[in-house]
Design an enzyme around this catalytic site. Structure first.
Site, PDB file in Angstrom:
ATOM      1  N   HIS A 183      -2.584   4.768   2.458  1.00  0.00           N
ATOM      2  CA  HIS A 183      -2.371   5.679   1.612  1.00  0.00           C
ATOM      3  C   HIS A 183      -3.604   7.317   1.255  1.00  0.00           C
ATOM      4  CE1 HIS A 183      -0.371   2.849  -1.371  1.00  0.00           C
ATOM      5  NE2 HIS A 183       0.192   3.485  -0.666  1.00  0.00           N
ATOM      6  N   ARG A 210       4.551  -0.201   6.459  1.00  0.00           N
ATOM      7  CA  ARG A 210       6.240   0.733   6.275  1.00  0.00           C
ATOM      8  C   ARG A 210       6.670  -0.240   7.219  1.00  0.00           C
ATOM      9  NH1 ARG A 210       2.335   4.427   5.081  1.00  0.00           N
ATOM     10  NH2 ARG A 210       1.819   5.118   4.026  1.00  0.00           N
ATOM     11  N   HIS A 223      10.133  -2.782   1.884  1.00  0.00           N
ATOM     12  CA  HIS A 223       9.402  -1.841   1.833  1.00  0.00           C
ATOM     13  C   HIS A 223       8.501  -3.048   0.107  1.00  0.00           C
ATOM     14  CE1 HIS A 223       7.139   1.425   2.474  1.00  0.00           C
ATOM     15  NE2 HIS A 223       6.692   1.658   0.313  1.00  0.00           N
ATOM     16  N   TYR A 269      -1.270   0.273  -8.006  1.00  0.00           N
ATOM     17  CA  TYR A 269      -0.470  -1.395  -8.030  1.00  0.00           C
ATOM     18  C   TYR A 269      -1.476  -2.060  -8.988  1.00  0.00           C
ATOM     19  CZ  TYR A 269       1.865  -0.982  -4.039  1.00  0.00           C
ATOM     20  OH  TYR A 269       3.121   0.171  -3.131  1.00  0.00           O
ATOM     21  N   LYS A 322       1.950   7.210   8.182  1.00  0.00           N
ATOM     22  CA  LYS A 322       2.547   8.398   8.362  1.00  0.00           C
ATOM     23  C   LYS A 322       1.166  10.308   8.925  1.00  0.00           C
ATOM     24  CE  LYS A 322       5.607   7.758   4.033  1.00  0.00           C
ATOM     25  NZ  LYS A 322       5.451   7.997   1.990  1.00  0.00           N
ATOM     26  N   ARG A 326       5.496  -4.960   0.895  1.00  0.00           N
ATOM     27  CA  ARG A 326       4.518  -4.168   1.195  1.00  0.00           C
ATOM     28  C   ARG A 326       3.923  -4.203  -0.456  1.00  0.00           C
ATOM     29  NH1 ARG A 326       1.841   0.414   3.915  1.00  0.00           N
ATOM     30  NH2 ARG A 326       1.676   2.707   2.631  1.00  0.00           N
TER      31      ARG A 326
END
Length: 332
Positions: free
Chosen positions: A266, A145, A240, A275, A169, A243
Site C-alpha cells: 500500500h 493481489r 481479494h 483493516y 501497482k 488478501r
C-alpha cells in the site's frame, strides 16, 4: 476495447500517461475522458467550471456511484493539470468541482477456520490440485493481489528463504515473506505438479491445463469451485477476499500496521488502517458473545431501544450492529 477520442490534447495527455502508468489505468482514463467529451460535445480543453458542474450533476441524476463520479472528476483534473503545465490553460476548472463523499465499506474477510477449509478443499495429488493448493496458500499466506500472483514468475520464488518477489501497482517491486505451509505447498507444486503442466516452457509460476499462464478469470473460477467444495458461499469467495483475510489476521495476531502496509504494497497507510476497523469489530463481537456481563437479557434490550429513542441512557447499551453503523458514518 479502446474508446476513440478525436482530440489531440487528450491523446497527448494519454500518451504521456502511458509512459508511467499501467495500460489498464490509461484505458480507465480514456473511458472517463471519452464520457466527458461525449457530454460536452466539444473539446474537453474548452470546458468551463459551470459545464463540469452540470456534468457532475447529470452523473448524480443518472444514479452513478459516488466513487465513479469521483474517479471521473479526478481524470478531468489530471487532464487540466497537464494543460496547465503545457501553458494551454491558466486554470484547472475541474479542481473547483465538489466531489461526493466517498464511503469506504469495511473489507469482508474469511475467518481463520474458513480459510483453512478453503485450503483443505484443494487437497489432492493431481497436478492441478497441487497448483490450486499452492495458489490459495500464496494468496492467503502472502496477501498478493490476483494480478501479482498471475504475473509471478517461477524465478521469483525463493523457497529456501521463504520469500516471493512480486511486481505490484505502478510496477513497484516488493519482497514478501511466506509461511511454512505456503512454502511447502509451492515446493510440492513445483516438484510434482508444474512439470506436468509446463508443456510450453513458460516462465510464469501458475499454469493452466493447456500449459499457458493462468489468468485472473481462471483464478476466480478455481476459488469458486474450492469454496463450493468447502461449504462456503462461492459468490463471496474471490482472490481479494484472501488478501483482506491475510491483512486482518495479521493485525489480529499482533502485527504492526507499518509492516502490514509494506507486505500489502500500500502506498498510503490510511488504506491499511481500514483493516484495523475490521479487527475492532471482531473484538466487539467476541466481547458481546463471550463476556457474561455483555450478554444482555431481552428486557435490557427493550430498555436500551427505548432509551435510544428518547436520547437517554448510557452509551453502553449499543449493540454490535449499532457500533458498526457508527463506524461506517465516521469513515465517510
Amino acid at each position: 476495447m479502446t474508446t476513440p477520442i478525436r482530440d489531440r490534447d487528450v491523446e497527448g495527455f494519454l500518451a504521456l500517461l502511458a509512459a508511467r502508468r499501467s495500460p489498464r489505468t490509461v484505458e480507465a482514463y480514456r473511458r472517463d475522458l471519452a464520457a466527458l467529451a461525449a457530454h460536452l460535445g466539444k473539446p474537453i480543453g474548452d470546458a468551463t467550471l459551470e459545464e463540469l458542474e452540470l456534468y457532475t450533476a447529470q452523473l448524480r441524476a443518472d444514479g452513478l456511484a459516488g466513487a465513479t463520479i469521483a474517479r471521473r472528476t479526478a481524470a478531468a483534473r489530471s487532464f487540466f493539470r497537464h494543460q496547465q503545465l503545457l501553458g494551454a490553460r491558466d486554470d484547472n476548472p475541474a479542481a473547483g468541482v465538489a466531489l461526493p463523499r466517498r464511503e469506504r465499506p469495511l473489507p469482508r474477510t474469511l475467518s481463520p477456520g474458513e480459510a483453512e477449509r478453503l485450503i483443505d478443499a484443494a487437497t489432492g495429488t493431481q497436478p492441478r490440485a497441487l497448483r490450486d493448493q499452492a495458489l490459495v496458500e500464496l494468496l492467503y499466506g502472502a496477501g498478493l493481489r490476483v494480478s501479482e500472483a498471475m504475473g509471478l514468475e517461477k524465478a521469483g520464488v525463493d523457497l529456501e528463504d521463504r520469500l516471493v518477489r512480486v511486481i505490484g501497482k505502478g510496477s513497484k517491486e516488493r519482497v514478501v515473506p511466506i509461511g511454512r505451509h505456503a512454502a511447502e505447498a509451492l515446493r510440492r507444486y513445483l516438484s510434482r505438479g508444474r512439470p506436468y503442466l509446463d508443456t510450453r516452457h513458460r516462465p510464469e509460476l501458475f499454469l493452466n491445463a493447456r500449459g499457458g499462464p493462468l489468468t485472473r478469470a481462471g483464478a476466480f473460477l478455481i476459488l469458486r469451485k474450492l469454496a463450493e467444495k468447502a461449504g462456503l458461499d462461492p459468490r463471496r469467495v474471490h482472490p481479494h477476499l484472501l488478501r483482506h483475510s491475510f491483512a486482518t489476521h495479521l493485525l489480529e495476531g499482533g502485527a504492526d500496521l507499518r509492516s502490514v502496509q509494506e507486505m500489502l504494497g500500500h502506498a498510503d497507510l490510511s488504506t491499511t488502517e481500514l483493516y484495523t476497523h475490521v479487527t475492532d469489530r471482531r473484538r466487539r463481537e467476541l466481547y458481546f458473545g463471550a463476556h457474561p456481563h455483555a450478554r444482555r437479557s431481552p428486557e435490557a434490550k427493550v430498555v436500551d431501544r427505548s432509551a435510544r429513542r428518547t436520547g437517554d441512557g448510557p452509551g453502553f447499551g449499543r449493540s454490535v450492529a449499532d457500533d458498526e453503523g457508527r463506524d461506517l458514518e465516521e469513515r465517510s
